[in-house]
Design an enzyme around this catalytic site. Structure first.
Site, PDB file in Angstrom:
ATOM      1  N   HIS A 107       0.813  -1.155  -0.063  1.00  0.00           N
ATOM      2  CA  HIS A 107       0.021   0.009   0.137  1.00  0.00           C
ATOM      3  C   HIS A 107       0.931   1.174   0.002  1.00  0.00           C
ATOM      4  O   HIS A 107       2.138   1.330   0.633  1.00  0.00           O
ATOM      5  CB  HIS A 107      -0.798  -0.089   1.325  1.00  0.00           C
ATOM      6  N   GLU A 194     -12.108   3.698   0.536  1.00  0.00           N
ATOM      7  CA  GLU A 194     -12.642   3.141   1.982  1.00  0.00           C
ATOM      8  C   GLU A 194     -13.411   3.897   2.748  1.00  0.00           C
ATOM      9  O   GLU A 194     -14.178   3.716   3.439  1.00  0.00           O
ATOM     10  CB  GLU A 194     -11.270   2.968   2.688  1.00  0.00           C
TER      11      GLU A 194
END
Length: 330
Positions: A107, A194
């Site tokens: 990430h 998210e």
């Protein structure tokens, strides 16, 4: 975006190299096991008191302290939580990395926001499977794979992309497809998805629906079934065949409501707020707030909010209803 597969990767690029996996959580266990079974030399770096150490050893993996793993690794993959990654890298990993080594993340958070600033003599890449670790592992065992993103931030050796592709192939991603992106694009789209949709957006929408029905006098069980439990049915249909399959599968009544009521819920103002959320991500404001909360603030507000959310009535209703569903107990 180009779709790359195993035929575009050369796993032999990793021959003679040691891959150090730092962390053995959801992604860590999948990457380490998959790479090992692909014939790659893997070592797992963990704290001496790590609860994951025995699991890694049971899987036949060599476990050593983080510093030793970093020293031995020709490629170091950081698979610890975002809020811990910078500290682990800066205090335990950085000084052990050698010229020409490759630093990798799954990430882009810490690289994109400058929390980790790798030496210029390193390759810096990202290999980010688009699925949870248990799926990365289970699909590999079935001879399949989970699609993955790759990105190159620094290409000191001129071979950074080849290394990223080889690693992606080693964890099974080349069986499904590998897409090339950038650290910036992966980080900002991931955080936005998210916050605005997958977690923040969906959970708040479900909670608002539950509250609206209960406040109007309907039974909490009915509110839970209609606004929360059945979400999986819709998401599974979308996941399998897109909006088209979902709309083909639901009733005309539901489809009509989809078209004409959805826009009353997700309004122009909602879309403007989404743009504000994205701006906070792009500017680094969110990252700064998160790091400050989890480090200087010791996560006080974060953990207090977690506790409060678990006390919402829908949680107890959900627990009771799920206890009736034998297929969930596995």
């Amino acid at each position: 975006m180009n779709h790359l597969y195993d035929k575009d990767c050369n796993l032999a690029v990793l021959d003679g190299k040691t891959i150090a996996i730092i962390g053995f959580g959801s992604q860590g266990h999948a990457h380490a096991n998959n790479l090992k079974e692909s014939g790659v030399n893997v070592v797992v770096g963990l704290r001496p008191d790590s609860k994951s150490a025995q699991s890694a050893k049971d899987a036949g993996l060599e476990v050593v302290p983080v510093e030793e793993a970093a020293e031995r690794g020709d490629m170091v993959m950081m698979l610890v939580p975002d809020e811990l990654s910078a500290d682990v890298y800066n205090t335990q990993v950085a000084q052990h990395m050698k010229e020409g080594d490759c630093l990798a993340f799954a990430h882009g958070f810490n690289i994109h926001y400058g929390l980790v600033k790798p030496a210029e003599y390193l390759d810096v890449v990202m290999i980010a499977p688009k699925g949870p670790g248990h799926t990365v592992r289970s699909q590999y065992l079935e001879g399949k794979g989970v699609p993955s993103l790759i990105a190159v931030e620094q290409d000191y050796t001129g071979k950074a992309k080849d290394i990223a592709l080889a690693y992606a192939s080693g964890i099974g991603a080349g069986r499904a497809g590998i897409l090339e992106t950038t650290y910036r694009e992966e980080t900002e789209t991931d955080l936005f998805g998210e916050q605005a949709v997958l977690c923040g957006g969906v959970t708040e929408l479900m909670k608002a629906g539950f509250d609206t029905l209960v406040e109007a006098g309907y039974e909490p069980e009915m509110a839970y079934f209609e606004c929360i439990h059945e979400m999986k049915l819709i998401v599974d249909l979308i996941n399998s065949g897109g909006f088209e399959l979902m709309r083909k599968s639901i009733s005309n009544t539901a489809e009509y409501g989809d078209y004409y009521v959805g826009k009353r819920i997700i309004t122009k103002e909602t879309r403007e707020t989404m743009k504000e959320v994205l701006a906070d991500i792009q500017s680094g404001k969110f990252a700064s707030e998160f790091v400050r909360e989890m480090n200087a603030g010791k996560g006080t507000r974060f953990f207090t909010t977690r506790k409060k959310e678990c006390e919402h009535p829908l949680c107890k209703v959900g627990q009771d209803l799920r206890s009736m569903m034998s297929w969930l107990k596995k």
